[in-house]
Design a protein around this motif. Structure first.
Motif, PDB file in Angstrom:
ATOM      1  N   GLY A 197      22.412  -5.637  50.060  1.00  0.00           N
ATOM      2  CA  GLY A 197      21.502  -6.560  50.735  1.00  0.00           C
ATOM      3  C   GLY A 197      22.130  -7.586  51.653  1.00  0.00           C
ATOM      4  N   ILE A 198      23.416  -7.446  52.027  1.00  0.00           N
ATOM      5  CA  ILE A 198      24.039  -8.424  52.931  1.00  0.00           C
ATOM      6  C   ILE A 198      23.542  -8.183  54.354  1.00  0.00           C
ATOM      7  CG2 ILE A 198      26.255  -9.036  54.006  1.00  0.00           C
ATOM      8  CD1 ILE A 198      27.496  -9.067  51.312  1.00  0.00           C
ATOM      9  N   ASP A 199      23.145  -9.256  55.034  1.00  0.00           N
ATOM     10  CA  ASP A 199      22.548  -9.158  56.370  1.00  0.00           C
ATOM     11  C   ASP A 199      23.567  -8.723  57.417  1.00  0.00           C
ATOM     12  OD1 ASP A 199      20.111  -9.974  55.380  1.00  0.00           O
ATOM     13  OD2 ASP A 199      20.488 -12.105  55.791  1.00  0.00           O
ATOM     14  N   ILE A 200      23.062  -8.188  58.519  1.00  0.00           N
ATOM     15  CA  ILE A 200      23.900  -7.673  59.597  1.00  0.00           C
ATOM     16  C   ILE A 200      24.736  -8.769  60.255  1.00  0.00           C
ATOM     17  CG2 ILE A 200      22.124  -7.944  61.396  1.00  0.00           C
ATOM     18  CD1 ILE A 200      23.079  -5.264  62.550  1.00  0.00           C
ATOM     19  N   ASP A 201      24.220 -10.013  60.255  1.00  0.00           N
ATOM     20  CA  ASP A 201      24.953 -11.112  60.896  1.00  0.00           C
ATOM     21  C   ASP A 201      25.513 -12.105  59.879  1.00  0.00           C
ATOM     22  OD1 ASP A 201      22.546 -12.084  60.035  1.00  0.00           O
ATOM     23  OD2 ASP A 201      22.031 -13.112  61.906  1.00  0.00           O
ATOM     24  N   HIS A 202      25.703 -11.640  58.653  1.00  0.00           N
ATOM     25  CA  HIS A 202      26.263 -12.518  57.610  1.00  0.00           C
ATOM     26  C   HIS A 202      27.682 -12.940  58.020  1.00  0.00           C
ATOM     27  CE1 HIS A 202      27.752 -13.937  53.726  1.00  0.00           C
ATOM     28  NE2 HIS A 202      26.491 -13.937  53.295  1.00  0.00           N
ATOM     29  N   PRO A 203      28.023 -14.228  57.862  1.00  0.00           N
ATOM     30  CA  PRO A 203      29.357 -14.711  58.276  1.00  0.00           C
ATOM     31  C   PRO A 203      30.511 -13.926  57.664  1.00  0.00           C
ATOM     32  CG  PRO A 203      27.930 -16.569  57.795  1.00  0.00           C
ATOM     33  CD  PRO A 203      27.170 -15.343  57.398  1.00  0.00           C
ATOM     34  N   GLU A 204      30.372 -13.539  56.374  1.00  0.00           N
ATOM     35  CA  GLU A 204      31.456 -12.799  55.730  1.00  0.00           C
ATOM     36  C   GLU A 204      31.614 -11.412  56.349  1.00  0.00           C
ATOM     37  OE1 GLU A 204      33.767 -13.683  53.719  1.00  0.00           O
ATOM     38  OE2 GLU A 204      33.025 -15.706  53.365  1.00  0.00           O
ATOM     39  N   ARG A 205      30.512 -10.822  56.801  1.00  0.00           N
ATOM     40  CA  ARG A 205      30.571  -9.506  57.444  1.00  0.00           C
ATOM     41  C   ARG A 205      31.311  -9.599  58.781  1.00  0.00           C
ATOM     42  NH1 ARG A 205      26.952  -6.023  60.787  1.00  0.00           N
ATOM     43  NH2 ARG A 205      27.498  -3.885  60.212  1.00  0.00           N
ATOM     44  N   ILE A 206      30.979 -10.613  59.572  1.00  0.00           N
ATOM     45  CA  ILE A 206      31.626 -10.778  60.878  1.00  0.00           C
ATOM     46  C   ILE A 206      33.112 -11.086  60.693  1.00  0.00           C
ATOM     47  CG2 ILE A 206      31.604 -12.044  63.060  1.00  0.00           C
ATOM     48  CD1 ILE A 206      28.645 -12.661  62.540  1.00  0.00           C
ATOM     49  N   LYS A 207      33.416 -11.960  59.741  1.00  0.00           N
ATOM     50  CA  LYS A 207      34.817 -12.303  59.464  1.00  0.00           C
ATOM     51  C   LYS A 207      35.606 -11.063  59.052  1.00  0.00           C
ATOM     52  CE  LYS A 207      37.619 -14.791  56.032  1.00  0.00           C
ATOM     53  NZ  LYS A 207      37.575 -15.639  54.825  1.00  0.00           N
ATOM     54  N   ALA A 208      35.029 -10.263  58.152  1.00  0.00           N
ATOM     55  CA  ALA A 208      35.723  -9.064  57.676  1.00  0.00           C
ATOM     56  C   ALA A 208      35.979  -8.090  58.813  1.00  0.00           C
ATOM     57  CB  ALA A 208      34.911  -8.390  56.567  1.00  0.00           C
ATOM     58  N   ALA A 209      35.004  -7.951  59.711  1.00  0.00           N
ATOM     59  CA  ALA A 209      35.163  -7.031  60.845  1.00  0.00           C
ATOM     60  C   ALA A 209      36.257  -7.508  61.793  1.00  0.00           C
ATOM     61  CB  ALA A 209      33.843  -6.883  61.590  1.00  0.00           C
ATOM     62  N   ILE A 210      36.280  -8.799  62.087  1.00  0.00           N
ATOM     63  CA  ILE A 210      37.306  -9.354  62.983  1.00  0.00           C
ATOM     64  C   ILE A 210      38.701  -9.111  62.411  1.00  0.00           C
ATOM     65  CG2 ILE A 210      38.277 -11.512  63.870  1.00  0.00           C
ATOM     66  CD1 ILE A 210      35.361 -12.524  64.137  1.00  0.00           C
ATOM     67  N   LEU A 211      38.871  -9.427  61.127  1.00  0.00           N
ATOM     68  CA  LEU A 211      40.183  -9.250  60.504  1.00  0.00           C
ATOM     69  C   LEU A 211      40.565  -7.778  60.423  1.00  0.00           C
ATOM     70  CD1 LEU A 211      39.982 -11.925  57.662  1.00  0.00           C
ATOM     71  CD2 LEU A 211      41.271 -12.060  59.792  1.00  0.00           C
ATOM     72  N   TYR A 212      39.581  -6.926  60.131  1.00  0.00           N
ATOM     73  CA  TYR A 212      39.850  -5.482  60.082  1.00  0.00           C
ATOM     74  C   TYR A 212      40.325  -4.974  61.445  1.00  0.00           C
ATOM     75  CZ  TYR A 212      38.723  -0.564  60.728  1.00  0.00           C
ATOM     76  OH  TYR A 212      38.764   0.757  61.092  1.00  0.00           O
ATOM     77  N   ILE A 213      39.646  -5.382  62.496  1.00  0.00           N
ATOM     78  CA  ILE A 213      39.972  -4.899  63.844  1.00  0.00           C
ATOM     79  C   ILE A 213      41.366  -5.341  64.261  1.00  0.00           C
ATOM     80  CG2 ILE A 213      39.371  -5.181  66.290  1.00  0.00           C
ATOM     81  CD1 ILE A 213      36.392  -5.300  65.286  1.00  0.00           C
ATOM     82  N   ILE A 214      41.689  -6.610  64.019  1.00  0.00           N
ATOM     83  CA  ILE A 214      42.997  -7.095  64.471  1.00  0.00           C
ATOM     84  C   ILE A 214      44.124  -6.573  63.579  1.00  0.00           C
ATOM     85  CG2 ILE A 214      43.037  -9.313  63.215  1.00  0.00           C
ATOM     86  CD1 ILE A 214      44.077 -10.492  65.970  1.00  0.00           C
ATOM     87  N   GLU A 215      43.854  -6.382  62.275  1.00  0.00           N
ATOM     88  CA  GLU A 215      44.869  -5.799  61.391  1.00  0.00           C
ATOM     89  C   GLU A 215      45.085  -4.321  61.717  1.00  0.00           C
ATOM     90  OE1 GLU A 215      43.461  -6.708  57.500  1.00  0.00           O
ATOM     91  OE2 GLU A 215      44.177  -8.790  57.565  1.00  0.00           O
ATOM     92  N   ASN A 216      44.009  -3.616  62.038  1.00  0.00           N
ATOM     93  CA  ASN A 216      44.132  -2.215  62.429  1.00  0.00           C
ATOM     94  C   ASN A 216      44.930  -2.103  63.734  1.00  0.00           C
ATOM     95  OD1 ASN A 216      43.234   0.684  62.142  1.00  0.00           O
ATOM     96  ND2 ASN A 216      42.366   0.216  64.147  1.00  0.00           N
ATOM     97  N   ALA A 217      44.662  -3.009  64.674  1.00  0.00           N
ATOM     98  CA  ALA A 217      45.404  -3.007  65.941  1.00  0.00           C
ATOM     99  C   ALA A 217      46.888  -3.273  65.702  1.00  0.00           C
ATOM    100  CB  ALA A 217      44.828  -4.056  66.890  1.00  0.00           C
TER     101      ALA A 217
END
Length: 690
Positions: free
Chosen positions: A210-230
């Motif tokens: 039930g976590i929303d699409i714009d939940h702060p933790e979701r956005i934070k996790a995506a940002i960190l995932y993208i830069i760590e993957n890079a």
């Protein structure tokens, strides 16, 4: 329901998913009308193989689903039913769920303690030594296994119910401890901290909870995932803000404003550094800044050594200049292609240092490279991690306050060093110690972040000695001549020789057959492929090569056989084994789900939830082969790998061979690779930050 296990109908080779047949013993809640006591039902999902014993009653919970085969149960949890009768206790203890207890020992337990057996194990485990045949060591093993089974089975089932496989449930329990289920439920994105679980799996679990699409933790996790993957998959030390935001918008399905806004929060800014529209992981920014500062300090300063005239006639003029610079300056690089005398230069440096009583140490990024350095020089060389005296927490004993005790530190295969390892090395190079970096500028960049050696040479960050003339001893090697031709971008048109062979094969399927034929004749051949996927990628090749060596089916629980050649995928400081180290499986304990792997002279043990740290090593990507040499290398070269056909990749693969190269593929693919000299672009700022 209360059930007994009948059989496993299907088990995935790549996960813990199973289709299981259970027989219903008792029903505790509403079920479809056709589900009755005594009926065999189909259940799908993940559960622990340890509990699937014929004699053990099980409590099975799940949700009913309609399928074309009728009603089937989607598993939530499968846990043992704790028995109360003496006969039930014997069956339970002898089922194999408790290490150290078989049928005979279980009967002795019940003879000694009766119906109180399980109560004794729970409340007075020290009493089990009263059982005939149970000594101190066995008692400890039984107590430990009993406690672990009681403490973890329900917790692991709860974690699995959140959407994790059994393997990752164990990882989560091992990482987060007894509060794992609560931690994951509160914020599923913490799962990205575990090796092997990326943003998308965590996001799937979070969205189902039930976590929303714009939940702060979701956005934070995506940002960190993208830069760590890079950083750790693509090698970038930073990302342009525009690129990061574009990737985040595509990943999350939200507007760019929400991503930009989230970048300003303190909980994420403490992990990132934003500078001139560049976004760095803080750890990588700190590493690049420190290395830049130290290179500025050391780059052109003089060493503590004397000026030495070098009289040896066997050195070329360029080697003599390289040796002199290495002795006179605090930081130097010696670079050159195979056969140009890098090793000869090292030997001359060591001879002069020993003659004048200077302390030195030798090191290389990998165990294979360090072993080769030892063989070539006759002097002990260590891996950089061991030179720095790594600790189990990932830090090093050798640092600014406890530097390396030597006047000269000489590092071979320096093109493999990533920016973080170089920062750690430079912290341990203090006082008057000089650093000499030796490597091949034309090799692939390191597996980790940065492009350190190329940046040093391209940006002139210290004194660079270039060796270009081929030594007389190397002129007869077709491998070395081929490497030079490839590096110069010329057409490779060599006739087959004893040490360099081209087998012209067109289709990927036929290339694979030719490779298997070569390996059948010589199992010690190392296959180096440009890619992981595809018919001639490492995944399929490893599978086919293993089928040559192991005719019997592998154990369904343990995906390895004794004798398997394996490679470590990640740095594991606790075990003291590092990314790229190759070993052999020497022992398998099916009962305890543990394998032993021999790396050089060390035996490392892996539990089942750690198996994903290993991969098969019969076929390796060219990147993974860096720093190693093999007697014979087989390289598939096909236009099926078009996106990976680069000059430096083919060059690196060919130069891994000590005795023989066998290219299998087409002229077209080889020449595409040779012509394609576009360097892999990595975002780095070495030398720009200070």
């Amino acid at each position: 329901m209360k059930c007994t296990f009948e059989r496993i109908k299907y088990q995935s080779a790549n996960s813990d998913f199973k289709v299981i047949m259970f027989r219903v013993v008792d029903i505790y809640s509403d079920c479809p009308d056709d589900i009755q006591k005594g009926k065999v039902i189909t259940a799908i999902g993940t559960c622990f193989s340890e509990v699937l014993k014929d004699s053990m009653p099980l409590r099975v919970t799940g949700t009913w689903e309609k399928s074309k085969y009728g009603n089937q149960l989607r598993i939530i949890s499968v846990t043992p039913v704790i028995p109360t009768s003496e006969e039930g206790i014997i069956r339970y203890l002898s089922s194999g769920i408790i290490k150290g207890i078989g049928a005979t020992t279980a009967k002795r337990f019940v003879e000694c303690f009766g119906k109180d057996t399980l109560k004794v194990l729970d409340e007075n485990p020290e009493r089990i030594k009263e059982v005939k045949g149970i000594g101190e060591i066995t008692a400890k093993k039984i107590c430990s296994s009993w406690k672990q089974q009681r403490d973890t089975s329900e917790l692991l089932s709860t974690i699995c119910s959140l959407g994790l496989s059994v393997t990752y449930a164990k990882k989560a329990y091992n990482y987060f401890g007894t509060d794992a289920a609560k931690i994951i439920k509160d914020n599923p994105y913490v799962l990205t901290e575990l090796k092997g679980i990326g943003f998308f799996k965590a996001d799937d679990i979070a969205r189902k909870n039930g976590i929303d699409i714009d939940h702060p933790e979701r956005i934070k996790a995506a940002i960190l995932y993208i830069i760590e993957n890079a950083a750790y998959n693509e090698g970038h030390c930073y990302m342009p803000e525009k690129d990061l935001v574009e990737r985040a918008v595509k990943t999350l399905g939200i507007k760019s404003e929400a991503v930009l806004d989230r970048l300003q929060y303190s909980d994420i800014s403490e992990k990132l550094v934003i500078k001139n529209d560049r976004i760095y992981l803080k750890s990588l920014y700190d590493a690049e800044l420190y290395v830049s500062e130290r290179f500025l300090e050391l780059g052109y300063s003089k060493s503590c050594s004397f000026y030495s005239s070098i009289e040896n006639s066997y050195l070329t003029d360029e080697q003599r200049h390289a040796v002199r610079a290495a002795l006179q300056k605090r930081l130097t690089c010696i670079t050159g292609l195979p056969g140009t005398g890098k090793t000869t230069s090292i030997k001359e440096i060591l001879s002069i240092l020993e003659n004048h009583g200077y302390l030195y140490c030798l090191a290389a990024p990998t165990g294979k490279a360090a072993k080769r350095m030892t063989e070539q020089t006759g002097k002990e060389a260590k891996t950089i991690h061991r030179l720095l005296e790594f600790k189990k927490d990932g830090t090093f004993n050798r640092n600014k306050s406890n530097p390396i005790d030597a006047e000269f530190v000489i590092i071979d295969e320096a093109s493999m060093i990533d920016i973080q390892l170089m920062a750690s090395l430079l912290k341990a190079v203090q006082g008057r110690t000089s650093l000499i970096l030796i490597g091949d500028y034309n090799q692939l960049p390191p597996v980790g972040p940065g492009n350190l050696f190329r940046d040093i040479v391209d940006r002139g960050l210290c004194y660079i000695s270039r060796l270009v003339r081929i030594h007389r001893q190397a002129e007869g090697s077709t491998i070395i001549r081929a490497a030079h031709i490839i590096n110069e971008g010329k057409r490779l048109n060599l006739a087959n020789t004893e040490d360099f062979i081209f087998r012209k094969v067109t289709s990927p399927e036929d290339i694979k057959k030719e490779i298997l034929k070569e390996i059948y004749d010589n199992q010690y051949i190392q296959v180096l492929s440009p890619m992981k996927k595809g018919v001639i990628g490492t995944i399929e090749l490893n599978k086919s090569i293993r089928e040559l060596f192991f005719s019997q089916a592998e154990n369904s629980v343990i995906p390895f056989n004794v004798g398997d050649r394996v490679i470590q995928k990640y740095n594991n400081y606790e075990k003291g084994v590092f990314n790229g180290e190759i070993g052999f499986v020497t022992e398998i304990d099916i009962e305890d789900r543990i394998i032993s792997v021999a790396f050089d002279n060390r035996e490392i043990y892996y539990e089942d939830f750690e198996f994903d740290e290993l991969d098969f090593a019969y076929a390796l990507t060219v990147h993974k082969s860096q720093g190693s040499e093999y007697d014979c290398v087989v390289i598939p070269v096909s236009t099926a790998h078009y996106v990976m056909l680069f000059r430096n990749l083919l060059y690196t693969a060919v130069t891994r061979a000590r005795g023989k190269v066998i290219l299998v593929g087409t002229d077209a693919a080889i020449n595409i690779a040779i012509r394609n000299n576009k360097p892999v672009n990595r975002y780095t700022s070495l030398g720009e930050l200070c």
